[in-house]
Motif scaffolding. Structure first.
Motif, short mmCIF file in Angstrom:
data_model
loop_
_atom_site.label_atom_id
_atom_site.label_comp_id
_atom_site.label_asym_id
_atom_site.label_seq_id
_atom_site.Cartn_x
_atom_site.Cartn_y
_atom_site.Cartn_z
N GLN A 38 1.04 -7.45 17.19
CA GLN A 38 0.59 -6.35 18.03
C GLN A 38 -0.04 -5.21 17.24
OE1 GLN A 38 3.16 -5.10 21.23
NE2 GLN A 38 4.67 -6.64 20.65
N HIS A 59 9.14 -0.83 7.82
CA HIS A 59 8.21 -1.84 8.31
C HIS A 59 7.32 -1.34 9.44
CE1 HIS A 59 7.27 -6.31 9.22
NE2 HIS A 59 6.34 -5.71 8.50
N GLY A 60 6.32 -0.57 9.04
CA GLY A 60 5.31 -0.13 9.97
C GLY A 60 4.14 0.45 9.20
N TYR A 61 2.99 0.52 9.85
CA TYR A 61 1.85 1.17 9.19
C TYR A 61 1.12 2.04 10.20
CZ TYR A 61 -0.96 -2.64 11.21
OH TYR A 61 -1.55 -3.53 12.06
N ILE A 72 -1.69 1.92 14.89
CA ILE A 72 -0.30 1.65 14.48
C ILE A 72 0.00 0.17 14.60
CG2 ILE A 72 2.12 2.07 15.15
CD1 ILE A 72 1.15 4.81 16.23
N GLY A 73 0.78 -0.34 13.66
CA GLY A 73 1.21 -1.73 13.77
C GLY A 73 2.44 -1.97 12.94
N ALA A 74 2.95 -3.19 13.03
CA ALA A 74 4.14 -3.57 12.24
C ALA A 74 4.12 -5.08 12.07
CB ALA A 74 5.42 -3.08 12.89
N THR A 90 9.30 -5.25 20.15
CA THR A 90 8.49 -5.06 18.94
C THR A 90 7.75 -3.73 18.99
OG1 THR A 90 8.27 -7.45 18.73
CG2 THR A 90 6.68 -6.12 17.50
N VAL A 91 7.29 -3.34 20.18
CA VAL A 91 6.65 -2.03 20.34
C VAL A 91 7.66 -0.94 19.97
CG1 VAL A 91 5.67 -0.40 21.99
CG2 VAL A 91 5.10 -2.82 22.17
N HIS A 93 10.38 -1.18 18.10
CA HIS A 93 10.69 -1.20 16.66
C HIS A 93 9.56 -0.55 15.86
CE1 HIS A 93 11.57 -2.62 12.64
NE2 HIS A 93 10.31 -3.06 12.60
N THR A 94 8.32 -0.86 16.26
CA THR A 94 7.16 -0.32 15.55
C THR A 94 7.16 1.21 15.64
OG1 THR A 94 5.91 -2.30 16.12
CG2 THR A 94 4.63 -0.39 15.44
N GLN A 113 -2.25 -1.07 23.85
CA GLN A 113 -1.51 -1.96 22.95
C GLN A 113 -2.00 -3.36 23.26
OE1 GLN A 113 0.56 -3.86 24.93
NE2 GLN A 113 1.85 -4.97 23.51
#
Ligand SMILES: Cc1cc2nc3c(=O)[nH]c(=O)nc-3n(C[C@H](O)[C@H](O)[C@H](O)COP(=O)(O)OP(=O)(O)OC[C@H]3O[C@@H](n4cnc5c(N)ncnc54)[C@H](O)[C@@H]3O)c2cc1C
Length: 194
Positions: A38, A59-61, A72-74, A90-91, A93-94, A113
């Motif tokens: 995602q 764990h994200g950027y 944004i992503g992970a 996952t959204v 957590h990101t 997204q």
């Protein structure tokens, strides 16, 4: 194809997340899993972040586009699938990761997204390989980190198809490594887990 048959003595398949589907049409099972990956884009903001920040720890950027959106992503969604949506955990957590890095972004609203389908190998390295079907080659398995490598790999892939022998740079990425055990295992190279 959906417009009839096209015949060729040599076929190179470069269909990323759909490689397994195409392989199945030729009676092959590739050592690949397809997962959604995602990305999220926020509402536009005034300039606030002038570099890409990536954390392997949470764990994200995140980066900010010229238009002002945060991009944004992970990591991948854990299940196998072809739905280009991804799941809410996952959204969550990101965004937890992003807010841990930048609490200032906790009130930013996300505009959109989506999920792309990434093709992941067990040793996190691609397949650039002949197959047991004569003349059928695959270049896939680039997972979450193919932007930089797929253009270069295309050169060695094209050379391999033209000569009928794998280019020396491509040879280690053969499907056979899952039979011989000569895995490459470069998870660290991408700096992300997939
Ligand atoms: C959300 C997201 C973020 C990413 N972020 C990064 C990043 O920051 N850095 C990075 O290096 N990589 C990133 N990637 C991974 C990167 O996008 C891929 O590794 C790379 O694009 C793979 O290149 P490719 O040429 O193998 O396949 P693709 O560029 O995916 O091309 C495959 C093509 O095959 C076509 N196709 C599929 N099935 C068929 C069929 N049956 N018949 C004909 N054509 C077909 C598709 O339409 C597509 O055009 C990201 C991926 C996603 C989804």
């Amino acid at each position: 194809t959906n417009r009839g048959d096209i015949e060729a003595k040599t076929v190179g398949c470069v269909a990323a997340g759909n490689s397994g589907v195409l392989a199945k049409m030729a009676g092959l099972k590739l050592p690949l899993e397809s997962h959604p990956l995602q990305a999220l884009v926020s509402e536009p903001l005034k300039p606030v972040l002038d570099t890409v920040v990536m954390s392997n720890h949470v764990h994200g950027y995140i980066s900010q586009s010229d238009k002002g959106d945060l991009v944004i992503g992970a990591g991948i969604d854990g299940y196998n699938g072809y739905g280009q949506r991804g799941s809410y955990p996952t959204v969550e957590h990101t965004l937890q990761a992003v807010v841990e890095m930048f609490p200032i972004f906790s009130r930013v609203r996300m505009n959109r997204q989506w999920g792309g389908i990434v093709d992941t190998c067990p040793d996190a390295c691609p397949l650039i390989s002949k197959t047991k079907v004569k003349g059928l080659y695959f270049n896939c398995g680039w997972g979450t980190g193919g932007f930089k490598a797929t253009p270069g790999s295309a050169h060695v892939f094209a050379a391999s198809l033209a000569k009928g022998e794998m280019h020396p740079l491509a040879a280690p990425f053969s499907i056979d490594r899952f039979n011989t055990g000569a895995l490459i295992d470069e998870h660290g190279a991408a700096g992300v887990a997939h």
